[in-house]
Design a protein around this motif. Structure first.
Motif, PDB file in Angstrom:
ATOM      1  N   ALA A 183       0.834  -1.206   0.000  1.00 46.51           N
ATOM      2  CA  ALA A 183       0.000   0.000   0.000  1.00 46.51           C
ATOM      3  C   ALA A 183       0.865   1.249   0.000  1.00 46.51           C
ATOM      4  CB  ALA A 183      -0.911  -0.002   1.217  1.00 46.51           C
ATOM      5  N   GLY A 184       0.467   2.231  -0.808  1.00 41.31           N
ATOM      6  CA  GLY A 184       1.127   3.519  -0.750  1.00 41.31           C
ATOM      7  C   GLY A 184       0.799   4.213   0.563  1.00 41.31           C
ATOM      8  N   ALA A 185       1.720   5.024   1.063  1.00 41.48           N
ATOM      9  CA  ALA A 185       1.508   5.720   2.334  1.00 41.48           C
ATOM     10  C   ALA A 185       1.986   7.162   2.227  1.00 41.48           C
ATOM     11  CB  ALA A 185       2.246   5.013   3.464  1.00 41.48           C
ATOM     12  N   VAL A 186       1.156   8.076   2.747  1.00 40.63           N
ATOM     13  CA  VAL A 186       1.503   9.495   2.837  1.00 40.63           C
ATOM     14  C   VAL A 186       1.378   9.912   4.295  1.00 40.63           C
ATOM     15  CG1 VAL A 186       0.965  11.844   2.101  1.00 40.63           C
ATOM     16  CG2 VAL A 186       0.612   9.944   0.520  1.00 40.63           C
ATOM     17  N   VAL A 187       2.431  10.477   4.855  1.00 45.80           N
ATOM     18  CA  VAL A 187       2.415  10.990   6.221  1.00 45.80           C
ATOM     19  C   VAL A 187       2.203  12.501   6.149  1.00 45.80           C
ATOM     20  CG1 VAL A 187       3.737  11.287   8.349  1.00 45.80           C
ATOM     21  CG2 VAL A 187       3.876   9.130   7.064  1.00 45.80           C
ATOM     22  N   VAL A 188       1.265  13.006   6.959  1.00 44.05           N
ATOM     23  CA  VAL A 188       0.839  14.395   6.860  1.00 44.05           C
ATOM     24  C   VAL A 188       0.944  15.063   8.232  1.00 44.05           C
ATOM     25  CG1 VAL A 188      -1.018  15.951   6.163  1.00 44.05           C
ATOM     26  CG2 VAL A 188      -0.780  13.707   5.049  1.00 44.05           C
ATOM     27  N   VAL A 189       1.711  16.142   8.311  1.00 41.92           N
ATOM     28  CA  VAL A 189       1.874  16.859   9.582  1.00 41.92           C
ATOM     29  C   VAL A 189       1.930  18.361   9.337  1.00 41.92           C
ATOM     30  CG1 VAL A 189       3.138  14.955  10.670  1.00 41.92           C
ATOM     31  CG2 VAL A 189       4.406  16.770   9.499  1.00 41.92           C
ATOM     32  N   ASP A 190       1.702  19.110  10.406  1.00 40.53           N
ATOM     33  CA  ASP A 190       2.023  20.533  10.422  1.00 40.53           C
ATOM     34  C   ASP A 190       3.467  20.683  10.855  1.00 40.53           C
ATOM     35  OD1 ASP A 190      -0.405  22.273   9.957  1.00 40.53           O
ATOM     36  OD2 ASP A 190      -1.201  20.963  11.515  1.00 40.53           O
ATOM     37  N   ALA A 214       7.471   5.885   2.706  1.00 43.11           N
ATOM     38  CA  ALA A 214       6.267   6.718   2.680  1.00 43.11           C
ATOM     39  C   ALA A 214       6.599   8.118   2.187  1.00 43.11           C
ATOM     40  CB  ALA A 214       5.657   6.801   4.074  1.00 43.11           C
ATOM     41  N   ARG A 215       5.640   8.759   1.575  1.00 42.62           N
ATOM     42  CA  ARG A 215       5.762  10.169   1.194  1.00 42.62           C
ATOM     43  C   ARG A 215       5.503  11.036   2.424  1.00 42.62           C
ATOM     44  NH1 ARG A 215       7.586  11.439  -4.126  1.00 42.62           N
ATOM     45  NH2 ARG A 215       6.699   9.950  -5.622  1.00 42.62           N
ATOM     46  N   ASP A 245       8.416  15.575   0.605  1.00 41.06           N
ATOM     47  CA  ASP A 245       7.947  15.418  -0.773  1.00 41.06           C
ATOM     48  C   ASP A 245       7.085  16.580  -1.243  1.00 41.06           C
ATOM     49  OD1 ASP A 245       8.883  12.591  -1.537  1.00 41.06           O
ATOM     50  OD2 ASP A 245       7.976  12.301   0.427  1.00 41.06           O
ATOM     51  N   ALA A 246       6.385  17.231  -0.316  1.00 40.80           N
ATOM     52  CA  ALA A 246       5.585  18.402  -0.672  1.00 40.80           C
ATOM     53  C   ALA A 246       5.457  19.291   0.551  1.00 40.80           C
ATOM     54  CB  ALA A 246       4.198  18.004  -1.182  1.00 40.80           C
ATOM     55  N   VAL A 247       5.748  20.572   0.361  1.00 33.53           N
ATOM     56  CA  VAL A 247       5.557  21.583   1.403  1.00 33.53           C
ATOM     57  C   VAL A 247       4.379  22.448   0.989  1.00 33.53           C
ATOM     58  CG1 VAL A 247       6.534  23.617   2.532  1.00 33.53           C
ATOM     59  CG2 VAL A 247       7.990  21.641   2.036  1.00 33.53           C
ATOM     60  N   THR A 248       3.445  22.671   1.913  1.00 37.20           N
ATOM     61  CA  THR A 248       2.353  23.602   1.637  1.00 37.20           C
ATOM     62  C   THR A 248       2.500  24.818   2.537  1.00 37.20           C
ATOM     63  OG1 THR A 248       0.842  22.566   3.238  1.00 37.20           O
ATOM     64  CG2 THR A 248       0.786  21.745   0.967  1.00 37.20           C
ATOM     65  N   VAL A 249       2.090  25.973   2.026  1.00 37.42           N
ATOM     66  CA  VAL A 249       2.147  27.207   2.811  1.00 37.42           C
ATOM     67  C   VAL A 249       0.884  28.015   2.573  1.00 37.42           C
ATOM     68  CG1 VAL A 249       4.668  27.359   2.776  1.00 37.42           C
ATOM     69  CG2 VAL A 249       3.341  28.521   0.994  1.00 37.42           C
ATOM     70  N   ALA A 250       0.625  28.922   3.517  1.00 34.48           N
ATOM     71  CA  ALA A 250      -0.435  29.914   3.371  1.00 34.48           C
ATOM     72  C   ALA A 250       0.218  31.286   3.325  1.00 34.48           C
ATOM     73  CB  ALA A 250      -1.412  29.831   4.542  1.00 34.48           C
TER      74      ALA A 250
END
Length: 415
Positions: A183-190, A214-215, A245-250
């Motif tokens: 299974a693909g896995a993505v870990v998501v945090v602030d 994991a991504r 793998d990806a940075v998000t910003v506001a």
């Protein structure tokens, strides 16, 4: 008006019967509302509010103080004159200007990524990358205290969403160990948690992502312009930015504007531009907002001393609060959370500080767990030492004064 069918349940019932909405209505009726307090001026260290009073503002995310900076304002005004009030179309069609392309390029350069994708809000940046990630059978592992937009964006994907215990590498490791190995896995945090000011343990998390294949997606809305040598956020400070793998910003924090972006590889960015609803089906960012964000990014990169002033101011405010008996939660960023406890205590502490000339944010459930309310403060690079000392003393006094009656009530109830 919609007349409910005599048998069918009203699908608007969750809206009409919201306990939180009822609480806010009651606070409005009683004249004790802590939410949506209108201002009458720019979010500066001393801000004019709609009631005519000027208060020390500890409630804004204008971390670098750029929202009223003349060079940022002039950039926005110039774009307004050249491009008008709206891009009047999506980026896929007629909504792209040279400003959009320039900001994407300079954000990618700043983060050392191949590409960046602008979105009309920070919330939409999270939706753009997470809703388009994962196939059925894949899993998104989201920190339990991550921003609501991260949980909502993950839920919009085709993968399965699972939470792990807040800031617990051990909990994340257990989750990753239990996954189907295919299974693909993505870990998501602030990177920095918006209500508490805590940073994620990104060195440990990045290590687990590498170990399990994991991504890793990190929301740096409250880290950009605050943490890291170049102001790139908690991932830079932890030394793992190249493993994200990806940075998000506001843009609504340090970049003194509105909008968001995803910094990632060129291939992922192209996928977002072709498949994500916030990019394909949303109007492009207003050119004036793009110009303001671009000008702010350039100031951030050109004047790193602003970040140092912000950090110094944050440490000063933490020290004053602690010395006055209202120690905040641990943290290193601009966000400073002073525990208050129950909702009524939080509201009373907010009102006392507000009346004494300091604006803060009263944070209660569902933004935090029940009984774990805080006054959320934020330092700015442009606060003076005198303002922060005075504000810290006022906030501490307000919190201590309202905690005492609550403690007495608790003792009486136990007797």
């Amino acid at each position: 008006m919609f007349d409910a069918h005599p048998v069918r349940r009203d699908p608007f019932a969750p809206l009409l019967r919201s306990d939180f909405a009822a609480l806010l209505r009651r606070h409005d009726r009683e004249g004790l509302a802590t939410h949506a307090v209108p201002t009458a001026g720019a979010p500066q260290p001393m801000t004019v509010f709609d009631d005519g009073r000027t208060r020390i503002n500890l409630g804004t995310n204008n971390y670098l103080g750029l929202a009223g900076d003349p060079q940022v304002v002039e950039a926005a005004v110039g774009a307004l004159r050249q491009y008008g009030t709206s891009a009047a179309g999506s980026r896929m069609l007629n909504g792209t200007t040279r400003l959009h392309l320039t900001l994407e390029q300079e954000l990618a350069e700043h983060y050392g990524t191949e590409d960046a994708v602008l979105t009309s809000a920070g919330v939409n940046a999270n939706l753009a990358v997470l809703s388009t990630s994962c196939a059925p059978g894949d899993v998104l592992l989201v920190d339990a205290h991550a921003h609501a937009s991260l949980h909502a964006a993950a839920a919009a994907s085709r993968g399965t969403v699972a939470r792990f215990t807040h800031n617990s590498a051990a909990s994340l490791e257990r989750r990753l160990t239990a996954l189907d190995p295919e299974a693909g896995a993505v870990v998501v945090v602030d990177g920095v948690y918006s209500m508490s000011g805590e940073s994620a343990p990104l060195a440990a998390i990045a290590g687990l992502c590498r170990r399990f294949g994991a991504r890793l997606v990190v929301d740096e809305a409250h880290g950009l312009g605050v943490l890291g040598e170049g102001g790139r956020g908690a991932a830079e400070e932890a030394g793992v930015l190249d493993r994200v793998d990806a940075v998000t910003v506001a843009f609504s924090k340090s970049l003194a504007s509105v909008g968001g972006a995803v910094m990632t590889s060129r291939a992922v960015a192209e996928g977002i531009r072709c498949t994500s609803m916030p990019y394909v089906f949303s109007a492009a960012n207003d050119p004036s907002a793009v110009a303001a964000a671009l000008a702010s990014l350039r100031v951030l990169r050109r004047e790193p001393e602003r970040m140092q002033r912000l950090r110094d101011n944050g440490e000063l405010l933490r020290r004053v609060l602690t010395e006055c008996g209202a120690a905040p939660l641990p943290g290193r960023g601009a966000v400073i959370a002073v525990p208050t406890g129950e909702d009524e205590v939080t509201r009373a502490a907010w009102a006392a500080a507000h009346d004494a000339g300091v604006y803060t944010n009263a944070v209660v459930h569902p933004a935090v767990p029940r009984g774990k309310g805080v006054l959320r403060l934020a330092a700015m690079a442009t606060h003076t030492e005198e303002q922060l000392v005075r504000a810290g003393e006022i906030v501490a006094a307000a919190v201590l004064a309202t905690r005492a009656p609550a403690r007495r009530r608790d003792v009486a109830a136990m007797a």
